[in-house]
Write a protein that holds these residues in place. Sequence first.
Motif, PDB file in Angstrom:
ATOM      1  N   GLY A   1       0.806  -1.207   0.000  1.00 30.64           N
ATOM      2  CA  GLY A   1       0.000   0.000   0.000  1.00 30.64           C
ATOM      3  C   GLY A   1       0.843   1.262   0.000  1.00 30.64           C
ATOM      4  N   THR A   2       0.170   2.395   0.163  1.00 26.08           N
ATOM      5  CA  THR A   2       0.825   3.702   0.134  1.00 26.08           C
ATOM      6  C   THR A   2       0.559   4.435   1.438  1.00 26.08           C
ATOM      7  OG1 THR A   2       0.567   3.886  -2.263  1.00 26.08           O
ATOM      8  CG2 THR A   2       0.958   5.926  -1.046  1.00 26.08           C
ATOM      9  N   PHE A   3       1.620   4.860   2.093  1.00 23.80           N
ATOM     10  CA  PHE A   3       1.511   5.747   3.248  1.00 23.80           C
ATOM     11  C   PHE A   3       2.196   7.052   2.892  1.00 23.80           C
ATOM     12  CE2 PHE A   3       3.694   7.850   6.704  1.00 23.80           C
ATOM     13  CZ  PHE A   3       2.661   8.074   7.604  1.00 23.80           C
ATOM     14  N   LEU A   4       1.524   8.155   3.214  1.00 25.30           N
ATOM     15  CA  LEU A   4       2.152   9.447   2.965  1.00 25.30           C
ATOM     16  C   LEU A   4       1.774  10.403   4.080  1.00 25.30           C
ATOM     17  CD1 LEU A   4       2.563  11.146  -0.468  1.00 25.30           C
ATOM     18  CD2 LEU A   4       2.209  12.501   1.588  1.00 25.30           C
ATOM     19  N   GLN A   5       2.784  10.918   4.775  1.00 27.35           N
ATOM     20  CA  GLN A   5       2.541  11.995   5.730  1.00 27.35           C
ATOM     21  C   GLN A   5       2.553  13.298   4.954  1.00 27.35           C
ATOM     22  OE1 GLN A   5       4.543  12.143   9.611  1.00 27.35           O
ATOM     23  NE2 GLN A   5       4.942  14.323   9.225  1.00 27.35           N
ATOM     24  N   SER A   6       1.391  13.914   4.852  1.00 33.53           N
ATOM     25  CA  SER A   6       1.236  15.112   4.044  1.00 33.53           C
ATOM     26  C   SER A   6       1.820  16.332   4.753  1.00 33.53           C
ATOM     27  CB  SER A   6      -0.250  15.346   3.757  1.00 33.53           C
ATOM     28  OG  SER A   6      -0.943  15.508   4.982  1.00 33.53           O
ATOM     29  N   GLU A   7       1.857  17.434   4.032  1.00 34.69           N
ATOM     30  CA  GLU A   7       2.382  18.672   4.616  1.00 34.69           C
ATOM     31  C   GLU A   7       1.362  19.365   5.510  1.00 34.69           C
ATOM     32  OE1 GLU A   7       1.324  19.759   0.248  1.00 34.69           O
ATOM     33  OE2 GLU A   7       1.826  18.001   1.454  1.00 34.69           O
ATOM     34  N   SER A   8       0.107  18.928   5.451  1.00 34.36           N
ATOM     35  CA  SER A   8      -0.941  19.526   6.279  1.00 34.36           C
ATOM     36  C   SER A   8      -2.178  18.645   6.224  1.00 34.36           C
ATOM     37  CB  SER A   8      -1.306  20.929   5.777  1.00 34.36           C
ATOM     38  OG  SER A   8      -1.966  20.844   4.523  1.00 34.36           O
ATOM     39  N   GLU A   9      -3.125  18.921   7.126  1.00 34.08           N
ATOM     40  CA  GLU A   9      -4.399  18.195   7.088  1.00 34.08           C
ATOM     41  C   GLU A   9      -5.182  18.517   5.820  1.00 34.08           C
ATOM     42  OE1 GLU A   9      -3.420  18.586  11.520  1.00 34.08           O
ATOM     43  OE2 GLU A   9      -3.286  19.886   9.737  1.00 34.08           O
ATOM     44  N   VAL A  10      -5.071  19.753   5.349  1.00 35.12           N
ATOM     45  CA  VAL A  10      -5.762  20.136   4.117  1.00 35.12           C
ATOM     46  C   VAL A  10      -5.239  19.305   2.945  1.00 35.12           C
ATOM     47  CG1 VAL A  10      -6.192  22.020   2.494  1.00 35.12           C
ATOM     48  CG2 VAL A  10      -6.242  22.460   4.957  1.00 35.12           C
ATOM     49  N   ALA A  11      -3.932  19.145   2.880  1.00 32.04           N
ATOM     50  CA  ALA A  11      -3.349  18.327   1.816  1.00 32.04           C
ATOM     51  C   ALA A  11      -3.786  16.875   1.952  1.00 32.04           C
ATOM     52  CB  ALA A  11      -1.827  18.432   1.854  1.00 32.04           C
ATOM     53  N   ALA A  12      -3.816  16.367   3.179  1.00 32.59           N
ATOM     54  CA  ALA A  12      -4.157  14.959   3.401  1.00 32.59           C
ATOM     55  C   ALA A  12      -5.542  14.626   2.878  1.00 32.59           C
ATOM     56  CB  ALA A  12      -4.053  14.620   4.886  1.00 32.59           C
ATOM     57  N   ILE A  13      -6.533  15.457   3.178  1.00 29.75           N
ATOM     58  CA  ILE A  13      -7.891  15.126   2.776  1.00 29.75           C
ATOM     59  C   ILE A  13      -8.055  15.231   1.269  1.00 29.75           C
ATOM     60  CG2 ILE A  13      -8.912  17.433   3.006  1.00 29.75           C
ATOM     61  CD1 ILE A  13     -10.489  14.057   4.077  1.00 29.75           C
ATOM     62  N   ASN A  14      -7.294  16.099   0.618  1.00 31.44           N
ATOM     63  CA  ASN A  14      -7.369  16.174  -0.840  1.00 31.44           C
ATOM     64  C   ASN A  14      -6.654  15.008  -1.504  1.00 31.44           C
ATOM     65  OD1 ASN A  14      -8.797  18.779  -1.847  1.00 31.44           O
ATOM     66  ND2 ASN A  14      -7.621  19.446  -0.075  1.00 31.44           N
ATOM     67  N   MET A  15      -5.647  14.448  -0.845  1.00 32.31           N
ATOM     68  CA  MET A  15      -5.050  13.202  -1.324  1.00 32.31           C
ATOM     69  C   MET A  15      -6.049  12.049  -1.203  1.00 32.31           C
ATOM     70  SD  MET A  15      -1.248  13.571   0.337  1.00 32.31           S
ATOM     71  CE  MET A  15      -0.172  14.922  -0.109  1.00 32.31           C
ATOM     72  N   VAL A  16      -6.830  12.063  -0.122  1.00 30.94           N
ATOM     73  CA  VAL A  16      -7.897  11.072   0.034  1.00 30.94           C
ATOM     74  C   VAL A  16      -8.878  11.188  -1.129  1.00 30.94           C
ATOM     75  CG1 VAL A  16      -9.882  10.433   1.459  1.00 30.94           C
ATOM     76  CG2 VAL A  16      -7.686  10.919   2.538  1.00 30.94           C
ATOM     77  N   TYR A  17      -9.238  12.406  -1.479  1.00 27.28           N
ATOM     78  CA  TYR A  17     -10.138  12.645  -2.620  1.00 27.28           C
ATOM     79  C   TYR A  17      -9.584  11.964  -3.877  1.00 27.28           C
ATOM     80  CZ  TYR A  17     -13.119  15.545  -5.739  1.00 27.28           C
ATOM     81  OH  TYR A  17     -14.031  15.999  -6.660  1.00 27.28           O
ATOM     82  N   GLY A  18      -8.316  12.185  -4.166  1.00 25.75           N
ATOM     83  CA  GLY A  18      -7.729  11.625  -5.381  1.00 25.75           C
ATOM     84  C   GLY A  18      -7.697  10.111  -5.378  1.00 25.75           C
ATOM     85  N   ALA A  19      -7.286   9.505  -4.260  1.00 27.59           N
ATOM     86  CA  ALA A  19      -7.215   8.048  -4.184  1.00 27.59           C
ATOM     87  C   ALA A  19      -8.604   7.422  -4.258  1.00 27.59           C
ATOM     88  CB  ALA A  19      -6.508   7.627  -2.897  1.00 27.59           C
ATOM     89  N   ALA A  20      -9.580   8.061  -3.597  1.00 27.30           N
ATOM     90  CA  ALA A  20     -10.951   7.556  -3.648  1.00 27.30           C
ATOM     91  C   ALA A  20     -11.506   7.642  -5.068  1.00 27.30           C
ATOM     92  CB  ALA A  20     -11.841   8.342  -2.678  1.00 27.30           C
ATOM     93  N   ALA A  21     -11.185   8.721  -5.789  1.00 26.46           N
ATOM     94  CA  ALA A  21     -11.658   8.879  -7.161  1.00 26.46           C
ATOM     95  C   ALA A  21     -11.110   7.793  -8.077  1.00 26.46           C
ATOM     96  CB  ALA A  21     -11.282  10.261  -7.691  1.00 26.46           C
ATOM     97  N   ALA A  22      -9.938   7.265  -7.732  1.00 18.74           N
ATOM     98  CA  ALA A  22      -9.338   6.189  -8.510  1.00 18.74           C
ATOM     99  C   ALA A  22      -9.846   4.811  -8.075  1.00 18.74           C
ATOM    100  CB  ALA A  22      -7.818   6.236  -8.394  1.00 18.74           C
ATOM    101  N   GLY A  23     -10.787   4.796  -7.119  1.00 21.13           N
ATOM    102  CA  GLY A  23     -11.400   3.535  -6.720  1.00 21.13           C
ATOM    103  C   GLY A  23     -10.731   2.828  -5.574  1.00 21.13           C
TER     104      GLY A  23
END
Length: 357
Positions: free
Chosen positions: A49-71
């Motif tokens: 899997g992929t783990f990424l500590q983002s630069e902020s909570e705002v960045a983290a939730i938008n990364m969630v958006y992208g991964a979820a959009a890819a299924g």
Amino acid sequence: MNERILMKGNEAIAEAAIMAGCRQFFGYPITPQNQIPEYMSKRMPQVGGTFLQSESEVAAINMVYGAAAAGGRVMTSSSSPGISLKQEGISYIVGAELPAVIVNIVRGGPGLGGIQPAQCDYYQATRGGGHGDYRMVVLAPSTVQEAVELTQEAFDIADYYRNPVMLLGDGMIGQMMEPVTMKPIEKRELPEKTWAATGWDGKSRPRAILNSLFIDPAVLEQHNLKLQAKYAAMEKDEVRVEIDCPEDSEYIVVAYGTMARIASKAISMARAEGMKIGMVRPITLWPFPSQALKNCVTDKVKHVMTVELAAGQMLDDVRLSIGNNVPTSCYSRLGGMVPTSREIYEQFMKLGKGGNE
């Protein structure tokens, strides 16, 4: 893995997510949930899997958006102020109809507050938190074992409805260690993710367009009506509650999460003194188990009390459920202070003597 093992709540939640097929985690450190990203940083590479500590909570939730959009099955976790920073992204995820799991291990507030356990994010979790008319199923475990099971179920619920689901705990559930059995739950039948943006060859299926922007108000209204129908289905089919209300109950206690465990001990003490007292433990904070609570409030019931680590936030839902025919009250401790069973028992005894009627 079916043997019972001793695990900290945060780590058990993380392992349960992996068991459920979560393969992307994006987050940012904040106490008291730090063991979740720490655990994921070790385990995600081990399972591909992929783990990424983002630069902020705002960045983290938008990364969630992208991964979820890819299924993908994707999760993020945080604690109160961090969840606040994620609210705009959560609203976007709901608007785009994407599944994700969001864990909030609540700490005292408002502001930076403190790192001790609290339940003061109830309004935020059950009323959406971000902008727009949206809802999430909110699951509230009271034990580490239940956290394991509800975390797994959260991913199925999210996929089934194409909507984020929140697991709401507190510093106690996150930090306590309890024996757990790490076994898979029974899975529900889920639709194929034909909507996911996984590449397009121009022939085999329509292009996947995932966004939450609708310029035409008529189109946006229809989108909102579709979402409201989804939330109505959640209210019909996703309510979870534990009820311990003898037919002769004269008092009803409503508590959730770890506070329900402390209140349960106090109820046992009160019953030993002859007090006729029952308990309702919401497991879904939204949809709130309104009908189940209403059914418990018979003509014999004299008073309904919530026990919360918040200033009566759940009390609003209790009153909406049962109306004004029965007196209600809240016993709460704030700022990370946790009451003892004896302290709650003494409040019950005051009720029995007419102290809050």
